[in-house]
Scaffold this motif. Structure first.
Motif, PDB file in Angstrom:
ATOM      1  N   GLN A  83       0.747  -1.071  -0.070  1.00 48.28           N
ATOM      2  CA  GLN A  83      -0.059   0.010  -0.028  1.00 48.28           C
ATOM      3  C   GLN A  83       0.697   1.370   0.127  1.00 48.28           C
ATOM      4  O   GLN A  83       0.394   2.276  -0.386  1.00 48.28           O
ATOM      5  CB  GLN A  83      -1.095  -0.151   1.137  1.00 48.28           C
ATOM      6  N   ARG A 121      -4.069   3.618  -4.443  1.00 47.76           N
ATOM      7  CA  ARG A 121      -5.466   3.293  -4.025  1.00 47.76           C
ATOM      8  C   ARG A 121      -5.653   2.090  -3.009  1.00 47.76           C
ATOM      9  O   ARG A 121      -4.831   1.026  -3.481  1.00 47.76           O
ATOM     10  CB  ARG A 121      -6.569   3.296  -4.895  1.00 47.76           C
ATOM     11  N   SER A 122      -6.478   1.680  -2.438  1.00 47.93           N
ATOM     12  CA  SER A 122      -6.689   0.473  -1.610  1.00 47.93           C
ATOM     13  C   SER A 122      -6.989  -0.662  -2.831  1.00 47.93           C
ATOM     14  O   SER A 122      -7.662  -0.397  -3.732  1.00 47.93           O
ATOM     15  CB  SER A 122      -7.712   0.751  -0.541  1.00 47.93           C
ATOM     16  N   ARG A 123      -6.621  -1.878  -2.359  1.00 48.43           N
ATOM     17  CA  ARG A 123      -7.009  -2.988  -3.203  1.00 48.43           C
ATOM     18  C   ARG A 123      -8.699  -3.161  -3.183  1.00 48.43           C
ATOM     19  O   ARG A 123      -9.162  -3.864  -4.125  1.00 48.43           O
ATOM     20  CB  ARG A 123      -6.510  -3.970  -2.725  1.00 48.43           C
ATOM     21  N   ASP A 140     -10.539  -0.846  -3.747  1.00 45.34           N
ATOM     22  CA  ASP A 140     -11.133  -0.082  -4.831  1.00 45.34           C
ATOM     23  C   ASP A 140     -10.811  -0.914  -5.838  1.00 45.34           C
ATOM     24  O   ASP A 140     -11.816  -0.982  -7.148  1.00 45.34           O
ATOM     25  CB  ASP A 140     -10.596   1.450  -4.763  1.00 45.34           C
ATOM     26  N   ASP A 150      -5.070 -10.996  -4.802  1.00 44.52           N
ATOM     27  CA  ASP A 150      -5.425 -10.036  -4.033  1.00 44.52           C
ATOM     28  C   ASP A 150      -5.818 -10.612  -2.479  1.00 44.52           C
ATOM     29  O   ASP A 150      -5.636 -10.071  -1.551  1.00 44.52           O
ATOM     30  CB  ASP A 150      -7.082  -9.515  -4.242  1.00 44.52           C
ATOM     31  N   ASP A 161      -2.213  -2.646   3.033  1.00 39.52           N
ATOM     32  CA  ASP A 161      -3.309  -2.092   2.681  1.00 39.52           C
ATOM     33  C   ASP A 161      -4.423  -2.276   3.813  1.00 39.52           C
ATOM     34  O   ASP A 161      -5.071  -3.110   3.883  1.00 39.52           O
ATOM     35  CB  ASP A 161      -3.720  -2.868   1.344  1.00 39.52           C
ATOM     36  N   ASP A 205      -7.070  -0.556   4.554  1.00 40.62           N
ATOM     37  CA  ASP A 205      -8.446  -0.318   4.110  1.00 40.62           C
ATOM     38  C   ASP A 205      -9.165  -1.612   3.589  1.00 40.62           C
ATOM     39  O   ASP A 205     -10.095  -2.039   3.946  1.00 40.62           O
ATOM     40  CB  ASP A 205      -8.691   0.449   3.034  1.00 40.62           C
ATOM     41  N   PHE A 206      -8.340  -2.348   2.775  1.00 41.38           N
ATOM     42  CA  PHE A 206      -8.615  -3.868   2.349  1.00 41.38           C
ATOM     43  C   PHE A 206      -8.858  -4.928   3.706  1.00 41.38           C
ATOM     44  O   PHE A 206      -9.578  -5.523   3.853  1.00 41.38           O
ATOM     45  CB  PHE A 206      -7.882  -4.497   1.268  1.00 41.38           C
ATOM     46  N   GLN A 207      -7.885  -4.545   4.444  1.00 42.27           N
ATOM     47  CA  GLN A 207      -7.605  -5.765   5.526  1.00 42.27           C
ATOM     48  C   GLN A 207      -8.847  -5.393   6.570  1.00 42.27           C
ATOM     49  O   GLN A 207      -9.505  -6.386   7.001  1.00 42.27           O
ATOM     50  CB  GLN A 207      -6.418  -5.441   6.488  1.00 42.27           C
TER      51      GLN A 207
END
Length: 274
Positions: free
Chosen positions: A37, A42-44, A46, A112, A245, A247-249
């Motif tokens: 990240q 951007r986050s994964r 998105d 991902d 990342d 956000d994804f987490q």
């Protein structure tokens, strides 16, 4: 289901370092990968949504968590969980076959998320982010039932003439090579056929995760799991996400927390482990 974790996501957030059963990321220094990240715009989260696809790395050789048959069809607890995650993201799930020895590289370049009975280790936590754990497990022997009393302790196992089969590149091999110095360690490259080595007498035992020994013993009555509920080690299973990342987490953690408390995980796991 005694090995399911009941801890809350909040209490386990500190553990979410990162990424197998069986099975393995190398524990070296992290590479400067473009998936981090820190180097991404951007986050994964998105990217997956816009792509319309969740790319899932898995070995397909570690039941009850992941299995790919000769026709290429995927099944297993973590396979169905990954499909549920994709539905939650309103995207399709695409599975990417890998091996325990190449999982780290394949995950960084092609996926991902990585699923399939992956155990949290500190070495792996330097490479990827982990979700909160969804299961507790540990290493225990499996052998032919007539030999179960012979291989209850490491002292009984670590003797000249005892043949311990291992799948290369994972935590099973790492444990065997660290703990056994007199027994013969026998690598077998195909994790889907490794238990045939026990059934056919080509090896005396295997040390693997208790969850796998229970499943294999159910499939093959001549094999017995040796104290799977009192394993030699403590380990937790989780899913691997791109390092850095958050956000994804956080999204995947929230999804996992809900699914392990709303009956979804139990429903998916029941046909495999009862």
């Amino acid at each position: 289901m005694g090995w399911r974790t009941t801890a809350s996501a909040a209490a386990l957030a500190a553990l979410t370092g990162v990424l197998g059963g069986g099975c393995a990321f190398p524990g070296g220094e992290p590479e400067s990968a473009g998936t981090d990240q820190s180097t991404a715009d951007r986050s994964r989260l998105d990217e997956v949504t816009e792509r319309g696809e969740l790319r899932v790395c898995s070995t397909g050789d570690y039941r009850p968590f992941t299995y790919r048959d000769e026709a290429g069809a995927w099944s297993g607890i973590d396979v169905d969980m990954a499909r549920d995650l994709a539905v939650s993201l309103h995207v399709r799930a695409t599975f990417v076959g890998t091996t325990w020895s190449t999982l780290n590289e394949d995950f960084r370049q092609r996926c991902d998320i990585a699923v399939g009975g992956v155990s949290i280790t500190l070495g792996r936590a330097r490479e990827v982010f982990f979700t909160e754990p969804y299961a507790v497990d540990g290493k225990t022997p499996i052998t032919r039932c007539e030999n179960a009393a012979r291989f209850r302790t490491l002292e009984q196992i670590d003797r000249p003439g005892v043949r311990v089969v291992v799948n290369p590149g994972g935590t099973n091999e790492k444990f065997a090579r660290e703990k056994l110095h007199r027994a013969e360690i026998v690598p077998h490259p195909d994790n889907n056929t490794i238990f045939d080595q026990l059934r056919n007498g080509r090896a005396d035992l295997m040390i693997t995760d208790g969850s796998e020994t229970k499943w294999q013993a159910r499939q093959h009555p001549e094999l017995c799991a040796v104290h799977p509920d009192q394993p030699f080690t403590f380990a937790e299973k989780a899913y691997a996400l791109p390092r850095g990342d958050v956000d994804f987490q956080e999204f995947v953690n929230q999804w996992l927390h809900l699914r392990t408390h709303d009956g979804t995980y139990d429903r998916i796991a029941e046909p495999w482990i009862g």
